[in-house]
Write a protein that holds these residues in place. Structure first.
Motif, PDB file in Angstrom:
ATOM      1  N   ALA A 107       0.835  -1.205   0.000  1.00  0.00           N
ATOM      2  CA  ALA A 107       0.000   0.000   0.000  1.00  0.00           C
ATOM      3  C   ALA A 107       0.870   1.256   0.000  1.00  0.00           C
ATOM      4  N   PHE A 108       1.937   1.248   0.783  1.00  0.00           N
ATOM      5  CA  PHE A 108       2.860   2.384   0.797  1.00  0.00           C
ATOM      6  C   PHE A 108       3.544   2.566  -0.561  1.00  0.00           C
ATOM      7  N   LEU A 109       3.888   1.479  -1.210  1.00  0.00           N
ATOM      8  CA  LEU A 109       4.506   1.563  -2.531  1.00  0.00           C
ATOM      9  C   LEU A 109       3.558   2.195  -3.543  1.00  0.00           C
ATOM     10  N   LEU A 110       2.281   1.871  -3.435  1.00  0.00           N
ATOM     11  CA  LEU A 110       1.291   2.452  -4.351  1.00  0.00           C
ATOM     12  C   LEU A 110       1.083   3.940  -4.071  1.00  0.00           C
ATOM     13  N   ALA A 111       1.181   4.338  -2.806  1.00  0.00           N
ATOM     14  CA  ALA A 111       0.947   5.738  -2.446  1.00  0.00           C
ATOM     15  C   ALA A 111       2.170   6.621  -2.690  1.00  0.00           C
ATOM     16  N   PHE A 112       3.334   6.034  -2.716  1.00  0.00           N
ATOM     17  CA  PHE A 112       4.598   6.787  -2.813  1.00  0.00           C
ATOM     18  C   PHE A 112       4.654   7.776  -3.979  1.00  0.00           C
ATOM     19  N   PRO A 113       4.230   7.418  -5.196  1.00  0.00           N
ATOM     20  CA  PRO A 113       4.345   8.367  -6.320  1.00  0.00           C
ATOM     21  C   PRO A 113       3.529   9.643  -6.143  1.00  0.00           C
ATOM     22  N   TYR A 114       2.575   9.650  -5.200  1.00  0.00           N
ATOM     23  CA  TYR A 114       1.679  10.798  -5.054  1.00  0.00           C
ATOM     24  C   TYR A 114       2.108  11.752  -3.942  1.00  0.00           C
ATOM     25  N   GLY A 115       3.275  11.502  -3.372  1.00  0.00           N
ATOM     26  CA  GLY A 115       3.833  12.466  -2.437  1.00  0.00           C
ATOM     27  C   GLY A 115       3.714  12.096  -0.969  1.00  0.00           C
ATOM     28  N   PHE A 116       4.331  12.939  -0.156  1.00  0.00           N
ATOM     29  CA  PHE A 116       4.418  12.690   1.284  1.00  0.00           C
ATOM     30  C   PHE A 116       3.040  12.703   1.957  1.00  0.00           C
ATOM     31  N   LYS A 117       2.170  13.627   1.529  1.00  0.00           N
ATOM     32  CA  LYS A 117       0.832  13.696   2.131  1.00  0.00           C
ATOM     33  C   LYS A 117       0.046  12.418   1.883  1.00  0.00           C
ATOM     34  N   ALA A 118       0.183  11.853   0.686  1.00  0.00           N
ATOM     35  CA  ALA A 118      -0.509  10.601   0.370  1.00  0.00           C
ATOM     36  C   ALA A 118       0.002   9.471   1.253  1.00  0.00           C
ATOM     37  N   LEU A 119       1.309   9.461   1.517  1.00  0.00           N
ATOM     38  CA  LEU A 119       1.878   8.452   2.415  1.00  0.00           C
ATOM     39  C   LEU A 119       1.342   8.616   3.833  1.00  0.00           C
ATOM     40  N   LEU A 120       1.227   9.867   4.288  1.00  0.00           N
ATOM     41  CA  LEU A 120       0.709  10.118   5.629  1.00  0.00           C
ATOM     42  C   LEU A 120      -0.746   9.664   5.757  1.00  0.00           C
ATOM     43  N   VAL A 121      -1.539   9.989   4.752  1.00  0.00           N
ATOM     44  CA  VAL A 121      -2.954   9.588   4.778  1.00  0.00           C
ATOM     45  C   VAL A 121      -3.078   8.069   4.747  1.00  0.00           C
ATOM     46  N   ALA A 162     -12.412   7.010   8.069  1.00  0.00           N
ATOM     47  CA  ALA A 162     -13.014   8.020   7.205  1.00  0.00           C
ATOM     48  C   ALA A 162     -11.950   8.849   6.489  1.00  0.00           C
ATOM     49  N   SER A 163     -10.807   9.038   7.138  1.00  0.00           N
ATOM     50  CA  SER A 163      -9.769   9.929   6.603  1.00  0.00           C
ATOM     51  C   SER A 163      -9.156   9.421   5.302  1.00  0.00           C
ATOM     52  N   THR A 164      -8.714   8.171   5.294  1.00  0.00           N
ATOM     53  CA  THR A 164      -7.987   7.672   4.123  1.00  0.00           C
ATOM     54  C   THR A 164      -8.827   7.665   2.851  1.00  0.00           C
ATOM     55  N   PRO A 165     -10.031   7.053   2.840  1.00  0.00           N
ATOM     56  CA  PRO A 165     -10.801   7.083   1.592  1.00  0.00           C
ATOM     57  C   PRO A 165     -11.294   8.473   1.224  1.00  0.00           C
ATOM     58  N   ALA A 166     -11.534   9.343   2.203  1.00  0.00           N
ATOM     59  CA  ALA A 166     -12.034  10.686   1.899  1.00  0.00           C
ATOM     60  C   ALA A 166     -10.950  11.600   1.334  1.00  0.00           C
ATOM     61  N   PHE A 167      -9.738  11.522   1.880  1.00  0.00           N
ATOM     62  CA  PHE A 167      -8.671  12.446   1.494  1.00  0.00           C
ATOM     63  C   PHE A 167      -7.799  11.948   0.345  1.00  0.00           C
ATOM     64  N   LEU A 168      -7.646  10.639   0.221  1.00  0.00           N
ATOM     65  CA  LEU A 168      -6.691  10.092  -0.742  1.00  0.00           C
ATOM     66  C   LEU A 168      -7.011  10.419  -2.207  1.00  0.00           C
ATOM     67  N   PRO A 169      -8.285  10.347  -2.656  1.00  0.00           N
ATOM     68  CA  PRO A 169      -8.550  10.652  -4.070  1.00  0.00           C
ATOM     69  C   PRO A 169      -8.073  12.032  -4.496  1.00  0.00           C
ATOM     70  N   SER A 170      -8.292  13.040  -3.675  1.00  0.00           N
ATOM     71  CA  SER A 170      -7.850  14.402  -4.012  1.00  0.00           C
ATOM     72  C   SER A 170      -6.333  14.478  -4.117  1.00  0.00           C
ATOM     73  N   LEU A 171      -5.631  13.758  -3.245  1.00  0.00           N
ATOM     74  CA  LEU A 171      -4.171  13.755  -3.287  1.00  0.00           C
ATOM     75  C   LEU A 171      -3.654  13.033  -4.527  1.00  0.00           C
ATOM     76  N   VAL A 172      -4.307  11.953  -4.902  1.00  0.00           N
ATOM     77  CA  VAL A 172      -3.902  11.205  -6.095  1.00  0.00           C
ATOM     78  C   VAL A 172      -4.068  12.055  -7.353  1.00  0.00           C
ATOM     79  N   TYR A 173      -5.157  12.837  -7.410  1.00  0.00           N
ATOM     80  CA  TYR A 173      -5.420  13.656  -8.587  1.00  0.00           C
ATOM     81  C   TYR A 173      -4.878  15.077  -8.468  1.00  0.00           C
ATOM     82  N   GLY A 174      -4.259  15.391  -7.320  1.00  0.00           N
ATOM     83  CA  GLY A 174      -3.695  16.723  -7.143  1.00  0.00           C
ATOM     84  C   GLY A 174      -4.737  17.818  -7.072  1.00  0.00           C
TER      85      GLY A 174
END
Length: 304
Positions: A107-121, A162-174
């Motif tokens: 999961a961390f490997l998948l989130a890594f390309p989208y930046g530090f905030k995506a990793l935190l979420v 609630a945090s991860t699914p709510a915040f992650l899409p916006s971070l993935v799409y910038g």
């Protein structure tokens, strides 16, 4: 996965194999993981973003990992409240633990390309799960684990999931996080919060024996039911009032359906919790049902 096959002699018409398949899906957290992936799909739809397989995969892996780690930490309570699940997780504990670690790393490997905030979420459920399940508070303090503090445990779980699914899409799409991200967060938060308290209502006996002071243990089942109904209605009013000008009919329909689903679950709690498997399927599967409703509504041409 050959260890989960059943001998041919057990394939009969009495539902034995079907029951074991359902037990595997629920006790291994695969069913919950599918629900987590559907939450990511719903978040994209509610925020007007294209479907992101990355967020769905991350939610599947994170859910699988955290719930299996949490159940390892909850063995004492499970041996009282969920004897069948306890037997399953003990039998396959090595496989479940190793696969959980690998799942979160992926999961961390998948989130890594989208930046530090995506990793935190992505890390929020893991950090919350560890703080929730393990004893880390000072020994002189009344409580050692967050799960032992009334209402705090429910707030921690609901916020984490609630945090991860709510915040992650916006971070993935910038994309900037606007009102719809907040509405999505409240939607998931309120439904997960109701679920956690419902499970506490079901587990009053085991929690009392273990010395865990949950909301139902302190208030009693009936007052807890009234509290959940009020909170569900208030969150439903807030969500629809905030997003009615921004969401399409399909999304508003799913918001309303989530509120109705939660209300029915609370009102008919006694009938549902008489069967642990049914309770797990209905509580953990609510997002699968609501996600399916969203798919049907958008597929029929209703504006998302």
């Amino acid at each position: 996965m050959s260890e989960f096959k059943y001998p041919a002699s057990e394939v009969n018409l009495d539902g034995t194999v079907v029951k074991r398949i359902l037990d595997f899906l629920t006790y291994s957290s695969v069913y919950l993981s599918i629900a987590g992936a559907v939450m990511a799909y719903m978040a994209c739809q509610l925020q007007g973003l294209a479907l992101s397989w990355q967020t769905m995969a991350i939610m599947f892996l994170v859910t699988y990992s955290v719930y299996n780690i949490d159940r390892k930490a909850d063995e004492d309570e499970d041996s009282i409240n969920h004897s069948e699940r306890y037997s399953f997780t003990k039998k396959y504990e090595k496989f479940l633990f190793l696969s959980s670690i690998l799942a979160y790393l992926f999961a961390f490997l998948l989130a890594f390309p989208y930046g530090f905030k995506a990793l935190l979420v992505t890390a929020i459920p893991l950090v919350s799960g560890l703080l929730y399940s393990f004893a880390w508070l000072p020994s002189g303090f009344r409580y050692r684990r967050l799960k032992e503090i009334p209402s705090v445990k429910n707030l921690v779980i609901a916020t984490a999931w609630a945090s991860t699914p709510a915040f992650l899409p916006s971070l993935v799409y910038g994309q900037a996080m606007g009102d719809l991200v907040f509405v999505t967060f409240i939607y998931f938060f309120s439904l997960v919060f109701v679920n956690t308290v419902i499970f506490d209502m079901r587990d009053i006996e085991g929690d009392s024996v273990s010395g865990i002071e949950t909301i139902p243990v302190l208030l009693g089942a009936e007052k807890t039911r009234i509290l959940l109904i009020c909170l569900t209605l208030l969150s439903g009013y807030f969500m629809i009032n905030t997003s009615i000008q921004q969401l399409g009919i399909a999304s508003l329909l799913v918001l309303a359906a989530g509120v109705i689903y939660a209300l029915c679950y609370v009102i008919f709690f006694g009938r549902i919790t008489g069967n642990n498997s049914l309770c797990d399927l209905m509580a953990d599967g609510q997002f699968i049902i609501l996600g399916g409703l969203l798919i049907v509504a958008t597929g029929m041409g209703v504006a998302a």
